[in-house]
Design an enzyme around this catalytic site. Structure first.
Site: not given
Ligand SMILES: [Zn+2]
Length: 238
Positions: A106-107, A110, A114
């Site tokens: 999940h991270e 991100h 980005h």
């Protein structure tokens, strides 16, 4: 983030909206903790740790400039776009559980957002200083407005509500960012076969529980905004 606890001094019936919001947040937070701890006990067949899974996912997406680091605490995992750091918590960094791999992926979602300049993420980053400013000055402004009897008081309350709305907007923009990161994670874990279908189902439960905490925060903020609008309407009729 619970704004306005100090505001309970007015003891008006609309305060129930704040209480409902706080209860929703507490339930969502308890649920993510119990779901995470449940699936932290399921070791994944691939045997990768959260850190290894994250690096694998980043590399397969052509990302080599993001550093995966360890951070202390519980569910403190996050991706910081300012220094391109992916921080994984105690129960994720070195753990081989399906929950740990899910959170790590999940991270990475991100970090990929980005890299790809995913619009809701950039918009959310732009909103950070504005929302912080808004949440810092809204309550003093509203309180001051209530103590003033003239039209200036009403004007201050309105201005305070507009400032508060900026924080609400921030919470709402957070939703697509979070849902999209989980979606990217699950697609990757399935396509790369890092997790098998049964493991994927467990990971999905963890990520859905985490997503619900953001929905709860947004709902709590909307309820607070509704309350402010209601009490400002009452103030006008006085
Ligand atoms: Zn997230």
């Amino acid at each position: 983030m619970f704004y306005g606890y100090g505001y309970g001094m007015f003891y008006d019936p609309t305060y129930i909206l704040v209480v409902i919001g706080a209860v929703i947040c507490l339930i969502a937070s308890a649920r993510v903790k119990s779901t995470f701890s449940k699936y932290s006990r399921y070791r994944s067949a691939c045997g990768l740790t959260g850190r290894q899974a994250a690096e694998e996912m980043l590399h397969r997406n052509g990302i080599y400039d993001v550093q995966v680091v360890h951070i202390s605490g519980q569910l403190t995992d996050h991706y910081d776009p300012r220094n391109k750091t992916l921080a994984l918590s105690d129960a994720v960094y070195g753990s081989t559980s399906v929950a740990a791999i899910g959170v790590a992926a999940h991270e990475c979602g991100h970090a990929i957002q980005h890299q790809k300049e995913y619009f809701p993420l950039s918009f959310r980053s732009t909103l950070v200083p504005v929302a912080n400013f808004g949440s810092a000055i809204c309550w003093p402004m509203i309180l001051l407005g209530f103590f003033m009897t003239s039209n200036t008081g009403y004007f201050l309350i309105m201005l305070g509500i507009i400032c508060f709305s900026l924080s609400v907007l921030f919470q709402i923009v957070t939703l697509p960012v979070e849902f999209n990161a989980s979606h990217r994670a699950l697609v990757f874990l399935r396509e790369s076969q890092m997790l098998d279908p049964a493991e994927l189902k467990y990971t999905k439960r963890v990520l859905s529980a985490a997503a619900l905490t953001y929905v709860a925060s947004a709902a709590a903020m909307i309820l607070q905004l509704l309350r402010l609008i209601l009490i400002s309407g009452g103030r006008r009729r006085e």
